[in-house]
Design an enzyme around this catalytic site. Structure first.
Site, short mmCIF file in Angstrom:
data_model
loop_
_atom_site.label_atom_id
_atom_site.label_comp_id
_atom_site.label_asym_id
_atom_site.label_seq_id
_atom_site.Cartn_x
_atom_site.Cartn_y
_atom_site.Cartn_z
N TYR A 183 0.68 -1.01 0.03
CA TYR A 183 -0.34 0.40 -0.19
C TYR A 183 0.99 1.72 -0.16
O TYR A 183 1.45 1.91 1.12
CB TYR A 183 -0.91 0.38 1.36
CG TYR A 183 -2.14 -1.15 1.33
CD1 TYR A 183 -2.25 -1.26 0.22
CD2 TYR A 183 -2.39 -1.82 2.45
CE1 TYR A 183 -2.98 -3.44 0.42
CE2 TYR A 183 -3.35 -2.41 2.88
CZ TYR A 183 -4.04 -3.23 1.57
OH TYR A 183 -4.38 -4.27 1.60
N ARG B 10 -10.89 8.39 4.87
CA ARG B 10 -10.16 9.12 3.97
C ARG B 10 -9.48 10.69 5.03
O ARG B 10 -8.78 11.08 4.93
CB ARG B 10 -10.57 10.03 2.54
CG ARG B 10 -10.67 9.45 1.86
CD ARG B 10 -9.11 9.13 1.38
NE ARG B 10 -9.73 8.45 -0.51
CZ ARG B 10 -8.87 8.73 -1.52
NH1 ARG B 10 -6.94 8.68 -0.96
NH2 ARG B 10 -8.32 8.26 -2.64
N GLN C 197 -15.50 10.86 8.37
CA GLN C 197 -15.56 9.29 7.77
C GLN C 197 -14.75 8.22 8.56
O GLN C 197 -15.50 6.95 8.79
CB GLN C 197 -14.55 8.80 6.54
CG GLN C 197 -15.33 9.75 5.39
CD GLN C 197 -14.44 9.49 4.13
OE1 GLN C 197 -13.30 8.61 4.11
NE2 GLN C 197 -14.58 10.14 3.23
#
Length: 330
Positions: free
Chosen positions: A57, A296, A300
């Site tokens: 990632y 993000r 959230q």
């Protein structure tokens, strides 16, 4: 927040865990590091103590962000889950796919889980994460070039050395799980599962229920699709893999949003968003221990965490399942 035992271990994870793929930026059109750090910390403040990341990632960037986010949270209060077996810096194993790193440079991704590679990957991850042990170390994808027993003999050594607490797999089918179990206690399988992707219910779920393993469900919101926020004509940033994903094409978007509209009254009744309802439904399914949810920003992350506070009755779940059965995607 609910905390659940990881299979047959004494390790407890938050039922909603932070999925840090998007935090690394790679394949998500980049990320804002400060916002990602705030998201992890805000989730922690709400009880989300488990964080799932991987070297691939952002080619190490996600793990570095996780380290910055948790530095002052107390290592004993968090559970760090990471992975191995996807190399962008070594052409060995078998070729997975071509991609671009966060700088826009071409990279080749190989799936490789040979012993010497795993030992190196673990050391690199420990350095990036700023810790001396990993709570759950998971093979990211099956490696068809390396015998499964060799892979998990390496993990067994890492466990004996105190660098890893428990071993897990990702994206393994039933046969692969059983084979891995011959070498080492495999406590979990991290695998895609959502309202629109339920294939694991046939074989994997019965196996984990019978053998006291855990399922870590990734993409429970189908990378944002099941939030209700992705409408026809939605603009994706350059490099965002979702733009070409079949589920995000016009016909499926229309069908999914029509389906979500049928769930909206139930979400409103529970004083919840669609995303929260979907996450709660996911962790209420048989065999599902944890749902991984990316974020993000702090808002959230907080919203995802609070999904664990929703209560769904058997009648509520039956209603949702009835609507799911009606959904036929292209």
């Amino acid at each position: 927040m609910e905390y659940r035992k990881l299979g047959n271990t004494d390790l407890k994870l938050s039922a909603i865990a932070f999925g840090a793929w998007a935090a690394g930026g790679w394949m998500w059109g980049g990320s804002d590091e400060n916002e990602a750090i705030k998201a992890i910390q805000s989730g922690f403040d709400e009880g989300m103590t488990s964080i799932d990341t991987a070297p691939i990632y952002g080619q190490g960037h996600s793990e570095i962000i996780v380290a910055k986010a948790v530095k002052n949270l107390g290592r004993d209060k968090i559970q760090i889950l990471t992975k191995f077996g996807m190399r962008w810096d070594l052409a060995k194993g078998y070729f997975g796919f071509k991609s671009k790193n966060n700088a826009g440079e071409d990279i080749d991704i190989y799936k490789y889980a040979g012993k010497e590679s795993i030992i190196k990957e673990c050391e690199d991850s420990l350095k990036r994460l700023g810790t001396d042990y990993i709570d759950l170390y998971q093979i990211h994808w099956p490696d068809i070039t390396t015998p499964i027993h060799e892979t998990f003999e390496a993990i067994s050594k890492l466990i004996n050395d105190g660098k890893v607490r428990y071993a897990g797999v990702c994206n393994y089918n039933l046969e692969q799980m059983i084979e891995a179990e011959k070498t080492l206690n495999i406590v979990s399988n991290q695998i895609p599962y959502s309202m629109v992707r339920r294939t694991i219910e046939k074989e994997i779920v019965p196996y984990v229920l019978e053998n006291h393993k855990a399922i870590l469900a990734y993409s429970p919101l189908e990378r944002g699709l099941l939030t209700g926020k992705i409408k026809e004509g939605y603009h994706f940033n350059e490099g965002d893999h979702r733009a070409e994903h079949p589920l995000y094409q016009k016909e499926n978007l229309v069908k999914v949003n029509q389906f979500l509209s049928t769930l909206l009254p139930l979400a409103q009744e529970k004083n919840a968003s669609l995303s929260q309802l979907v996450l709660r439904w996911t962790i209420d399914q048989p065999g599902i221990t944890v749902a991984l949810a990316g974020a993000r920003n702090a808002e959230q992350a907080i919203q995802n965490t609070q999904a664990a506070n929703i209560k769904l009755s058997k009648e509520d779940i039956l209603l949702v399942n009835t609507e799911i059965e009606k959904l036929k995607l292209a």
